[in-house]
Each structure stands twice: as C-alpha cells, then as structure tokens.
Motif scaffolding. Structure first.
Motif, PDB file in Angstrom:
ATOM      1  N   ALA A 106       1.120  87.681  96.174  1.00 31.68           N
ATOM      2  CA  ALA A 106       0.169  86.994  97.050  1.00 31.68           C
ATOM      3  C   ALA A 106       0.841  86.294  98.233  1.00 31.68           C
ATOM      4  O   ALA A 106       0.193  85.498  98.930  1.00 31.68           O
ATOM      5  N   MET A 107       2.119  86.580  98.497  1.00 33.80           N
ATOM      6  CA  MET A 107       2.822  85.915  99.587  1.00 33.80           C
ATOM      7  C   MET A 107       2.255  86.353 100.935  1.00 33.80           C
ATOM      8  O   MET A 107       2.056  87.531 101.188  1.00 33.80           O
ATOM      9  N   LEU A 122      17.054  86.631 105.461  1.00 36.09           N
ATOM     10  CA  LEU A 122      15.724  86.772 104.877  1.00 36.09           C
ATOM     11  C   LEU A 122      14.676  86.110 105.756  1.00 36.09           C
ATOM     12  O   LEU A 122      13.549  86.599 105.881  1.00 36.09           O
ATOM     13  N   GLY A 123      15.043  85.009 106.396  1.00 37.65           N
ATOM     14  CA  GLY A 123      14.125  84.337 107.304  1.00 37.65           C
ATOM     15  C   GLY A 123      13.736  85.221 108.474  1.00 37.65           C
ATOM     16  O   GLY A 123      12.565  85.258 108.881  1.00 37.65           O
ATOM     17  N   ARG A 124      14.724  85.947 109.019  1.00 38.51           N
ATOM     18  CA  ARG A 124      14.421  86.857 110.128  1.00 38.51           C
ATOM     19  C   ARG A 124      13.525  88.005 109.675  1.00 38.51           C
ATOM     20  O   ARG A 124      12.617  88.427 110.405  1.00 38.51           O
ATOM     21  N   ILE A 125      13.762  88.504 108.472  1.00 34.87           N
ATOM     22  CA  ILE A 125      12.969  89.637 107.969  1.00 34.87           C
ATOM     23  C   ILE A 125      11.505  89.246 107.797  1.00 34.87           C
ATOM     24  O   ILE A 125      10.601  89.942 108.269  1.00 34.87           O
ATOM     25  N   VAL A 126      11.250  88.125 107.126  1.00 32.71           N
ATOM     26  CA  VAL A 126       9.858  87.750 106.862  1.00 32.71           C
ATOM     27  C   VAL A 126       9.150  87.299 108.145  1.00 32.71           C
ATOM     28  O   VAL A 126       7.929  87.442 108.265  1.00 32.71           O
ATOM     29  N   GLU A 150       1.285  89.990 110.766  1.00 33.16           N
ATOM     30  CA  GLU A 150       0.500  88.894 110.199  1.00 33.16           C
ATOM     31  C   GLU A 150      -0.343  89.383 109.026  1.00 33.16           C
ATOM     32  O   GLU A 150      -0.993  90.427 109.097  1.00 33.16           O
ATOM     33  N   GLY A 151      -0.315  88.637 107.959  1.00 37.29           N
ATOM     34  CA  GLY A 151      -1.077  88.989 106.763  1.00 37.29           C
ATOM     35  C   GLY A 151      -0.218  88.909 105.523  1.00 37.29           C
ATOM     36  O   GLY A 151       0.852  88.277 105.519  1.00 37.29           O
ATOM     37  N   TYR A 152      -0.677  89.528 104.454  1.00 38.91           N
ATOM     38  CA  TYR A 152       0.090  89.526 103.208  1.00 38.91           C
ATOM     39  C   TYR A 152       1.362  90.356 103.367  1.00 38.91           C
ATOM     40  O   TYR A 152       1.379  91.367 104.082  1.00 38.91           O
ATOM     41  N   PHE A 153       2.429  89.912 102.712  1.00 39.97           N
ATOM     42  CA  PHE A 153       3.676  90.672 102.746  1.00 39.97           C
ATOM     43  C   PHE A 153       3.462  92.095 102.224  1.00 39.97           C
ATOM     44  O   PHE A 153       4.028  93.044 102.752  1.00 39.97           O
ATOM     45  N   GLU A 176      -5.280  96.342  97.518  1.00 43.87           N
ATOM     46  CA  GLU A 176      -6.713  96.264  97.237  1.00 43.87           C
ATOM     47  C   GLU A 176      -7.073  95.126  96.289  1.00 43.87           C
ATOM     48  O   GLU A 176      -8.228  95.010  95.872  1.00 43.87           O
ATOM     49  N   HIS A 177      -6.121  94.299  95.925  1.00 48.33           N
ATOM     50  CA  HIS A 177      -6.383  93.181  95.021  1.00 48.33           C
ATOM     51  C   HIS A 177      -6.529  91.911  95.867  1.00 48.33           C
ATOM     52  O   HIS A 177      -5.558  91.212  96.152  1.00 48.33           O
ATOM     53  N   ASP A 178      -7.753  91.633  96.309  1.00 49.49           N
ATOM     54  CA  ASP A 178      -8.015  90.500  97.203  1.00 49.49           C
ATOM     55  C   ASP A 178      -7.166  90.569  98.477  1.00 49.49           C
ATOM     56  O   ASP A 178      -6.746  89.539  99.013  1.00 49.49           O
ATOM     57  N   GLY A 179      -6.889  91.784  98.917  1.00 44.83           N
ATOM     58  CA  GLY A 179      -6.142  91.958 100.159  1.00 44.83           C
ATOM     59  C   GLY A 179      -4.658  92.191  99.975  1.00 44.83           C
ATOM     60  O   GLY A 179      -3.955  92.521 100.937  1.00 44.83           O
ATOM     61  N   HIS A 180      -4.170  92.005  98.758  1.00 48.99           N
ATOM     62  CA  HIS A 180      -2.749  92.211  98.487  1.00 48.99           C
ATOM     63  C   HIS A 180      -2.584  93.033  97.211  1.00 48.99           C
ATOM     64  O   HIS A 180      -3.544  93.291  96.491  1.00 48.99           O
TER      65      HIS A 180
END
Length: 242
Positions: free
Chosen positions: A82-83, A115-119, A124-127, A131-135
């Motif tokens: 859910a991130m 890792l900060g640069r990657i994320v 924009e949105g879930y990582f 289909e489970h509530d959008g993630h």
C-alpha cells in the motif's frame, strides 16, 4: 504449514466467529473447541546478501524496488503493498517514508540517497498499482519476492533487523524501525550467529583486561561543573609536580 501460520489462521477464525456471535449471526462459537496454537519461537534465518543481488537480474522490474524497500527499510509486505508516493517526504538530509503500520500506527523511516532518488522518480500514485483498492495485495508482494530470490519477504525484514542491530548494537532502535510494540518481538527478528557471540566474549575479555577502575580526573571535575579553563590549570599543576 508452520506453527506461526496456523496461529495466524486460528486468530483470524477466532475474530470472525467472535464477531458473528456478538452480532447475533451465530449462537455458538466453534473456536471455543479449538486449542491454542503457540507461536514458534525458533530463530528464522535472515535472507543472505546474495538474495538481494539476485533481484537485480530478475525479469520482473518490481522485484528490485520491493526487495530494496524490505532490505533497507524493513517493511512488512502489507505495508509495502500500500506504499504511495505521497508517503515520501523530505527530511533534513534527504528522503524518508511514512510507513502505515499495524494498528493504524505510523512510523517514519529514513531512506538511503539511492533509494530516495528511486522512489522520488516514481509516477504519482501507489508504488505497485493493482486491483486491490488501487494497489497490489500483499500476496502479490510475496510472489514477486519469492520468485525473484527464492526467499520469503519476511526473511528480508529479518535481514534488515539483524544488520541494523549489528551496526548500532541497539535493539531499541531496531524495535522502533520495525514498528514493534514489544522488544521481545524484535529479539525474535535478530539472528545472532556464533561469530556475534564470539565477538561479545572477546569484547568482554578485552574490557576485563583493562583497568576498569582507572581514574580520569578531568571527568570527575567535569561532573562537578568545574570550568574547562580551571580544569586545565589544575591538571597542568598536577603534571608539573610529577
């Protein structure tokens, strides 16, 4: 099925039938006849470094990010599923993430520069959209990690806990980073090898080999709030007399 998996299933059924009885949907609770399943307290082995390297060559491009977040931030698979990019925040020196843990309790985990640069570069949105509530659901995270490395996700959480403990020698910091309520739970995640115990014995031997009663007059004067300038004058005077 292991004892911990059975225990989880029993707890889920107990909660369900308890709710059914409280709401009048059932009169009897079949879980009253089910014996308690105790947690398996055997130490589980953390994932090896090679498992992280293996993820770099996986065809599933989600695998590397998944495993990096588990290995470097100690996330649970449910937390990872859910991130969202809105959980990425700026701190004083780089990037951190807000982790929405069990029981609605949040914690903040600092990220490495890489890792900060990657994320930060993710759309924009879930990582991991799904289909489970959008993630994706946490079972999908399990399959991604297991297929990529041959190890279950929790093995990387244990690796994070063990490595952090070795780096800091502070189980309380590990507890906070993992989001545990109990230090006992955290201790189950830390895998102490024979080498770790040998290092502890060697450290004890080295400590006892020194004069633990050695007096440090500057520390004594500091404890009595003697100004540093006066301390230097007193110590210089003593040394000159020697």
């Amino acid at each position: 099925m292991g004892a911990n998996s059975k225990r989880s299933d029993v707890n889920a059924c107990t909660a369900f039938f308890g709710w059914a009885c409280r709401t009048g949907r059932r009169k009897d609770n079949p879980m009253d006849l089910v014996p308690t399943v105790h947690r398996d307290r055997r130490k589980q082995i953390p994932a090896p470094v090679e498992a992280v390297e293996k993820a770099k060559h996986c065809a599933d491009k989600r695998a590397l990010l998944t495993i990096m977040l588990m290995d470097e931030a100690g996330l649970r698979r449910s937390e990872l599923a859910a991130m969202h990019t809105r959980d990425v925040i700026d701190d004083l020196t780089g990037k951190s993430i807000i982790v929405h843990g069990k029981g609605g309790k949040d914690r903040i985990i600092p990220l490495s520069d890489q890792l900060g640069r990657i994320v930060s570069s993710l759309p924009e949105g879930y990582f991991f959209p799904g289909e489970h509530d959008g993630h994706v659901c946490h079972d999908t995270i399990y399959r991604i990690v297991k297929n990529a490395t041959g190890w279950p996700p929790h093995a990387f959480r244990r690796k994070f806990a063990t490595d952090l403990w070795r780096a800091t020698d502070d189980a309380m910091k590990v507890k906070e980073m993992l989001g545990h309520e109990s230090l006992q739970t955290t201790q189950d995640y830390i895998y102490a090898t024979l080498d770790d115990l040998r290092d502890a014995v060697d450290g004890l031997r080295a400590y006892r080999g020194t004069d633990a009663r050695e007096i440090h007059p500057e520390k004594i004067l500091e404890a009595y709030n003697v100004p540093p300038a006066i301390t230097r004058l007193l110590l210089d005077s003593i040394r000159n007399q020697e």
